[in-house]
Scaffold this motif. Structure first.
Motif, short mmCIF file in Angstrom:
data_model
loop_
_atom_site.label_atom_id
_atom_site.label_comp_id
_atom_site.label_asym_id
_atom_site.label_seq_id
_atom_site.Cartn_x
_atom_site.Cartn_y
_atom_site.Cartn_z
N GLN A 294 26.29 9.37 -9.20
CA GLN A 294 25.65 9.48 -10.51
C GLN A 294 25.67 10.92 -11.00
O GLN A 294 25.88 11.20 -12.19
N ASN A 295 25.45 11.85 -10.08
CA ASN A 295 25.48 13.27 -10.44
C ASN A 295 26.84 13.67 -10.99
O ASN A 295 26.95 14.32 -12.03
N VAL A 296 27.92 13.25 -10.31
CA VAL A 296 29.27 13.57 -10.75
C VAL A 296 29.56 12.94 -12.11
O VAL A 296 30.11 13.57 -13.01
N ARG A 297 29.17 11.69 -12.27
CA ARG A 297 29.42 10.99 -13.53
C ARG A 297 28.71 11.67 -14.70
O ARG A 297 29.28 11.86 -15.77
N LEU B 189 38.24 -0.34 2.32
CA LEU B 189 38.12 1.03 1.83
C LEU B 189 37.19 1.08 0.62
O LEU B 189 37.06 0.10 -0.12
N PHE B 190 36.53 2.21 0.48
CA PHE B 190 35.76 2.47 -0.75
C PHE B 190 36.49 3.58 -1.48
O PHE B 190 36.80 4.63 -0.90
N ARG B 191 36.77 3.35 -2.75
CA ARG B 191 37.63 4.26 -3.51
C ARG B 191 36.88 4.80 -4.73
O ARG B 191 36.29 4.03 -5.50
N VAL B 192 36.89 6.12 -4.89
CA VAL B 192 36.32 6.78 -6.08
C VAL B 192 37.45 7.52 -6.77
O VAL B 192 38.15 8.31 -6.14
N GLU B 193 37.63 7.25 -8.06
CA GLU B 193 38.70 7.91 -8.82
C GLU B 193 38.09 8.65 -10.00
O GLU B 193 37.31 8.09 -10.77
N LEU B 194 38.46 9.92 -10.11
CA LEU B 194 38.02 10.75 -11.23
C LEU B 194 39.21 11.02 -12.14
O LEU B 194 40.30 11.35 -11.67
N ASP C 261 33.84 11.22 -23.48
CA ASP C 261 34.69 10.06 -23.18
C ASP C 261 36.06 10.45 -22.63
O ASP C 261 36.83 9.57 -22.20
N ALA C 262 36.39 11.74 -22.64
CA ALA C 262 37.68 12.17 -22.12
C ALA C 262 37.72 12.11 -20.59
O ALA C 262 38.80 12.22 -20.01
N ALA C 263 36.56 11.96 -19.96
CA ALA C 263 36.50 11.87 -18.50
C ALA C 263 36.01 10.48 -18.09
O ALA C 263 35.29 9.82 -18.84
N GLU C 264 36.41 10.09 -16.90
CA GLU C 264 36.05 8.76 -16.41
C GLU C 264 35.86 8.80 -14.90
O GLU C 264 36.58 9.51 -14.19
N VAL C 265 34.88 8.04 -14.42
CA VAL C 265 34.63 7.92 -12.98
C VAL C 265 34.63 6.44 -12.62
O VAL C 265 33.87 5.66 -13.18
N ARG C 266 35.50 6.07 -11.70
CA ARG C 266 35.57 4.68 -11.22
C ARG C 266 35.24 4.66 -9.74
O ARG C 266 35.77 5.47 -8.97
#
Length: 351
Positions: free
Chosen positions: A316-319, A340-345, A328-333
């Motif tokens: 949540q901090n990163v988002r 596996l757990f995957r986080v994509e910035l 809106d130019a940035a996105e966190v998934r």
């Protein structure tokens, strides 16, 4: 400063408008009295330009008599009195201009013609001043609107900066909480490892505090910090924890917010490696695709393990940081993909 005089293009347009007004006044003179077009234009156009300069004074009258409901009639009365005075002075100036032209033998009989149209000129002067006052009220309202927008933007920027400072300040307590838990787990069974962990923590905190005071850092430096953090965690997990970092040179040169990856790496360890018996590898990938930078963090996860309290604070901090910086130019998934757990910035690839 006067809003019309502040911009030479605006002032030029203002003079052109008054020249056109002069042509319209000349047409009225031709219709109302035996004026020829040439003498009407020679008389009315310079006189209208002069009145244009007089009309600039309406700006300060409008400032002194703003259009508030509680003072509406007083303000209108002030403008009307000023308009009559200005029109009377304009009429006197017209008499002087007509006299000069007649004495120069340019237009004989012009003074007599000017006397015939004096009531018309007086009425036009009042109307033109009130029209000019209306224009200045619009300019004042436009200026006030721009000032309000500017203050709102400044407040928004200040609010965003305060939020970013708060979010960045949240990173170190989050890291300390996890690290102290690690030290606590090692003190009884591996006191020497606990001491080594304290030393590495101190070095990591010293370095992260240094980069944390900067607005952005190269991704290469951020990845180095992430690897240093993983080396600290390896003291506790030993062979259960390994990691891989893959990033092209274009991505490494991109500027990112400092300590962007730290909460995500902590999550990968705390909610991934620590929850699996065999442990596993944390993989960090980064690549630049045109104007976009993509960063991916993968860690093993146990789908059957109960969800630990506090999961999601770092994410949540990163988002919220990316939202405040890039909108809106940035996105966190973030989502599990099998084991596996995957986080994509995804964020703009700034330099």
């Amino acid at each position: 400063m006067h809003p019309i005089l502040a911009d030479w293009r605006r002032f030029g347009a203002y003079l052109v408008a008054w020249a056109l007004v002069g042509a319209l006044v000349a047409a009225q003179l031709v219709i109302a009295a035996p004026f020829a077009w040439v003498e009407a234009l020679a008389f009315a156009v310079p006189l209208s330009l002069l009145f244009g300069f007089v009309g600039l004074g309406a700006f300060w009258v409008c400032q002194a008599a703003p259009l508030h409901l509680s003072r509406l009639f007083r303000s209108l009365g002030t403008q009307l009195v000023t308009a009559i005075i200005s029109a009377a002075l304009w009429l006197a100036a017209g008499r002087g201009w007509a006299t000069l032209l007649e004495r120069l033998d340019v237009f004989p009989g012009l003074v007599e013609k000017q006397l015939q149209v004096a009531p018309l000129l007086l009425g036009l002067g009042v109307a033109l001043f009130l029209l000019t006052a209306s224009l200045h009220y619009l300019l004042l309202a436009f200026g006030a609107s721009q000032a309000a927008e500017r203050r709102a933007l400044e407040f928004e920027i200040a609010s965003r900066e305060a939020e970013l400072r708060a979010l960045r300040a949240q990173i170190h307590p989050h890291f300390l909480f996890n690290s102290l838990n690690s030290i606590n787990a090692l003190i009884a069974s591996q006191p020497e490892e606990a001491r080594r962990l304290c030393v590495r923590m101190a070095d990591f905190l010293r370095r992260s505090l240094t980069v944390g005071s900067r607005e952005t850092i190269p991704l290469a430096e951020e990845l180095d910090l992430a690897e240093q953090l993983l080396s600290i965690e390896r003291v506790r997990f030993g062979e259960r924890l390994s990691h891989t970092v893959v990033a092209d040179e274009a991505a490494r040169a991109c500027a990112v917010p400092p300590l962007l990856l730290q909460p995500l790496v902590e999550n990968a360890v705390t909610h991934g490696i620590a929850q699996t018996i065999e442990g596993g590898a944390i993989r960090i990938e980064a690549e630049r695709r045109g104007p976009e930078l993509r960063i991916t963090i993968e860690n093993p996860c146990d789908a059957d393990a109960p969800r630990r309290k506090g999961t999601g604070i770092g994410l949540q901090n990163v988002r919220r940081r990316l939202l405040a910086l890039h909108g809106d130019a940035a996105e966190v998934r973030a989502a599990p993909e099998g084991e596996l757990f995957r986080v994509e910035l995804r964020l703009p690839a700034g330099r």
